[in-house]
Design a protein around this motif. Structure first.
Motif, PDB file in Angstrom:
ATOM      1  N   UNK A  29     -28.392 119.542  90.595  1.00  0.00           N
ATOM      2  CA  UNK A  29     -27.656 120.056  89.448  1.00  0.00           C
ATOM      3  C   UNK A  29     -27.095 118.934  88.583  1.00  0.00           C
ATOM      4  N   UNK A  30     -26.561 117.883  89.216  1.00  0.00           N
ATOM      5  CA  UNK A  30     -25.959 116.779  88.461  1.00  0.00           C
ATOM      6  C   UNK A  30     -26.973 116.106  87.547  1.00  0.00           C
ATOM      7  N   UNK A  31     -28.199 115.893  88.025  1.00  0.00           N
ATOM      8  CA  UNK A  31     -29.237 115.266  87.205  1.00  0.00           C
ATOM      9  C   UNK A  31     -29.625 116.169  86.044  1.00  0.00           C
ATOM     10  N   UNK A  32     -29.725 117.474  86.302  1.00  0.00           N
ATOM     11  CA  UNK A  32     -30.072 118.418  85.244  1.00  0.00           C
ATOM     12  C   UNK A  32     -28.974 118.459  84.185  1.00  0.00           C
ATOM     13  N   UNK A  33     -27.729 118.548  84.612  1.00  0.00           N
ATOM     14  CA  UNK A  33     -26.603 118.599  83.671  1.00  0.00           C
ATOM     15  C   UNK A  33     -26.464 117.306  82.872  1.00  0.00           C
ATOM     16  N   UNK A  34     -26.764 116.163  83.479  1.00  0.00           N
ATOM     17  CA  UNK A  34     -26.654 114.872  82.791  1.00  0.00           C
ATOM     18  C   UNK A  34     -27.605 114.781  81.604  1.00  0.00           C
ATOM     19  N   UNK A  35     -28.736 115.467  81.682  1.00  0.00           N
ATOM     20  CA  UNK A  35     -29.721 115.413  80.605  1.00  0.00           C
ATOM     21  C   UNK A  35     -29.453 116.375  79.467  1.00  0.00           C
ATOM     22  N   UNK A  36     -28.503 117.277  79.640  1.00  0.00           N
ATOM     23  CA  UNK A  36     -28.165 118.211  78.571  1.00  0.00           C
ATOM     24  C   UNK A  36     -29.159 119.330  78.368  1.00  0.00           C
ATOM     25  N   UNK A  37     -30.032 119.557  79.326  1.00  0.00           N
ATOM     26  CA  UNK A  37     -31.013 120.633  79.197  1.00  0.00           C
ATOM     27  C   UNK A  37     -30.379 121.990  79.435  1.00  0.00           C
ATOM     28  N   UNK A  38     -31.016 123.025  78.901  1.00  0.00           N
ATOM     29  CA  UNK A  38     -30.569 124.397  79.134  1.00  0.00           C
ATOM     30  C   UNK A  38     -31.584 125.176  79.944  1.00  0.00           C
ATOM     31  N   UNK A  39     -32.843 124.753  79.897  1.00  0.00           N
ATOM     32  CA  UNK A  39     -33.924 125.439  80.589  1.00  0.00           C
ATOM     33  C   UNK A  39     -35.047 124.444  80.828  1.00  0.00           C
ATOM     34  N   UNK A  40     -35.811 124.669  81.872  1.00  0.00           N
ATOM     35  CA  UNK A  40     -36.944 123.801  82.176  1.00  0.00           C
ATOM     36  C   UNK A  40     -38.068 124.669  82.731  1.00  0.00           C
ATOM     37  N   UNK A  41     -39.264 124.499  82.194  1.00  0.00           N
ATOM     38  CA  UNK A  41     -40.419 125.270  82.651  1.00  0.00           C
ATOM     39  C   UNK A  41     -41.373 124.357  83.423  1.00  0.00           C
TER      40      UNK A  41
END
Length: 67
Positions: A29-41
């Protein structure tokens, strides 16, 4: 470093990427949140920042790759 999104769970905002050599590498989660993304496919090209080596390697940052 570039990779390809492999799995993504929107409930936990975590998943995995495939490095260009086919090696899977999980991200939290921390890596995803650090990138500012909202969704990933799955299948999207991403840019990642990785720390550590071998079994200690982890993704610290993930965002979409732009050309």
């Amino acid at each position: 470093m570039q990779a390809t999104s492999f799995t993504y769970d929107p409930a936990t905002r975590s998943g995995s990427v495939l490095l260009d050599d086919g090696t899977p590498l999980p991200f939290g989660t921390a890596a995803f949140d650090a990138g500012g993304l909202r969704l990933l496919r799955p299948g999207q090209r991403v840019r990642i920042e990785v720390t550590g080596e071998g079994a200690e390697r982890r993704v610290d940052f993930i965002t979409l790759q732009t050309f």
